[in-house]
Design an enzyme around this catalytic site. Structure first.
Site, mmCIF file in Angstrom:
data_model
loop_
_atom_site.group_PDB
_atom_site.id
_atom_site.type_symbol
_atom_site.label_atom_id
_atom_site.label_comp_id
_atom_site.label_asym_id
_atom_site.label_seq_id
_atom_site.Cartn_x
_atom_site.Cartn_y
_atom_site.Cartn_z
ATOM 1 N N LYS A 114 0.821 -1.023 -0.038
ATOM 2 C CA LYS A 114 0.043 0.111 -0.126
ATOM 3 C C LYS A 114 0.807 1.299 -0.038
ATOM 4 O O LYS A 114 0.470 2.179 -0.684
ATOM 5 C CB LYS A 114 -0.832 0.190 1.123
ATOM 6 C CG LYS A 114 -1.805 -1.239 1.475
ATOM 7 C CD LYS A 114 -2.990 -1.041 2.499
ATOM 8 C CE LYS A 114 -2.006 -0.920 4.017
ATOM 9 N NZ LYS A 114 -1.548 -2.027 4.203
ATOM 10 N N ARG B 51 -9.204 0.888 8.854
ATOM 11 C CA ARG B 51 -8.834 -0.358 9.257
ATOM 12 C C ARG B 51 -9.734 -1.233 10.309
ATOM 13 O O ARG B 51 -9.533 -2.399 10.595
ATOM 14 C CB ARG B 51 -7.361 -0.495 10.169
ATOM 15 C CG ARG B 51 -6.152 -0.745 9.541
ATOM 16 C CD ARG B 51 -5.109 -0.554 10.410
ATOM 17 N NE ARG B 51 -4.067 -1.167 10.196
ATOM 18 C CZ ARG B 51 -2.839 -0.447 9.380
ATOM 19 N NH1 ARG B 51 -2.921 0.699 9.078
ATOM 20 N NH2 ARG B 51 -1.666 -0.988 9.244
ATOM 21 N N ARG C 122 11.659 -6.130 4.774
ATOM 22 C CA ARG C 122 11.220 -4.573 5.237
ATOM 23 C C ARG C 122 12.116 -4.540 6.608
ATOM 24 O O ARG C 122 12.699 -3.629 6.740
ATOM 25 C CB ARG C 122 10.150 -4.455 5.190
ATOM 26 C CG ARG C 122 9.714 -2.910 5.414
ATOM 27 C CD ARG C 122 8.362 -2.782 5.098
ATOM 28 N NE ARG C 122 7.459 -2.904 6.313
ATOM 29 C CZ ARG C 122 6.185 -2.661 6.162
ATOM 30 N NH1 ARG C 122 5.494 -2.375 5.288
ATOM 31 N NH2 ARG C 122 5.425 -3.087 7.223
ATOM 32 N N ARG D 185 12.090 -0.805 11.328
ATOM 33 C CA ARG D 185 10.669 -0.521 11.986
ATOM 34 C C ARG D 185 10.790 -1.511 13.148
ATOM 35 O O ARG D 185 10.766 -2.808 12.947
ATOM 36 C CB ARG D 185 9.689 -0.957 11.045
ATOM 37 C CG ARG D 185 9.211 0.408 10.421
ATOM 38 C CD ARG D 185 8.087 -0.043 9.466
ATOM 39 N NE ARG D 185 6.786 -0.378 10.056
ATOM 40 C CZ ARG D 185 5.823 -0.274 9.388
ATOM 41 N NH1 ARG D 185 5.597 0.269 8.285
ATOM 42 N NH2 ARG D 185 4.458 -0.782 9.992
ATOM 43 N N ARG E 284 0.034 -8.348 14.081
ATOM 44 C CA ARG E 284 -0.481 -7.639 13.276
ATOM 45 C C ARG E 284 -1.089 -8.229 12.075
ATOM 46 O O ARG E 284 -2.542 -7.791 11.652
ATOM 47 C CB ARG E 284 0.565 -6.626 12.514
ATOM 48 C CG ARG E 284 1.244 -5.534 13.370
ATOM 49 C CD ARG E 284 2.481 -5.063 12.974
ATOM 50 N NE ARG E 284 2.470 -4.260 11.474
ATOM 51 C CZ ARG E 284 3.520 -4.458 10.674
ATOM 52 N NH1 ARG E 284 4.609 -4.963 11.103
ATOM 53 N NH2 ARG E 284 3.302 -3.796 9.631
#
Ligand code: AMP
Length: 184
Positions: free
Chosen positions: A13, A85, A124, A130, A141
């Site tokens: 996204k 969400r 990632r 992160r 998640r």
């Protein structure tokens, strides 16, 4: 145009949203980016959000709805990434857009296989550092997405505003599909 991008963590996204926003001259509103920026600045909102983000949980609806509402009226052309969400957020978005007489044009669901998502998030994690891309939080998640965010797909499907795009393949391929999914 008002566009929502939906999909699980790792669906692309952010990557697609940034490019689309540049090319169709829209504002890219990514709630995760906004919250991370607030957290780095050390604001009250950032401190609150971080407690949820680090665990992989969603920040409370009323908090995030307030954040988005404040920014929606600033522009006609917006790409929402990571919001809504929950169904409550989706309803609040419809209400807010109705108030300013700029209804949502389309919700685009970027669909990616589960195995591919996990590989992307691991990649990632090593690139972006992160704090919520560690294996335990990624798992949380995914669970949160399945439970709280998947119903949002039905919300848009049932109201005839959802387009589905295959999110597998190169970023260019996915981008091409995304462009085709946009209304004229
Ligand atoms: P993202 O960068 O979109 O993956 O978002 C990172 C984290 O920010 C999420 O795991 C949530 O903790 C929080 N977050 C972002 N968007 C929302 C939202 N619409 N509702 C609740 N929490 C959110």
């Amino acid at each position: 145009m008002r566009i929502v991008l939906i999909g699980p963590p790792g669906a692309g996204k952010g990557t697609q949203g940034v490019r689309l926003a540049t090319e169709i001259k829209s504002v890219h509103l990514a709630t995760g980016d906004i919250l991370r920026a607030e957290s780095e600045k050390g604001t009250d909102l950032g401190k609150l959000a971080k407690q949820y983000m680090d665990k992989g949980d969603l920040v409370p609806d009323e908090v995030i709805i307030g954040v988005i509402r404040a920014r929606l009226s600033e522009t006609d052309n917006v790409i929402l990434d990571g919001f809504p969400r929950t169904v409550t957020q989706a309803e609040a978005l419809d209400n807010a857009l109705e108030e300013i007489d700029r209804p949502l044009d389309v919700a685009i669901y970027i669909n990616v296989d589960q195995d591919e998502l996990v590989n992307r998030l691991i990649g990632r994690a090593s690139r972006e550092n992160r704090s919520d891309d560690n294996p335990e939080t990624v798992k949380r998640r995914m669970t949160v997405y399945a439970k709280q965010s998947e119903p949002v797909l039905n919300y848009y499907r049932l109201s005839g505003r959802m387009k589905e795009v295959d999110g597998m393949g190169t970023t260019n391929e996915v981008y091409g599909r995304l462009r085709k999914a946009l209304p004229d």
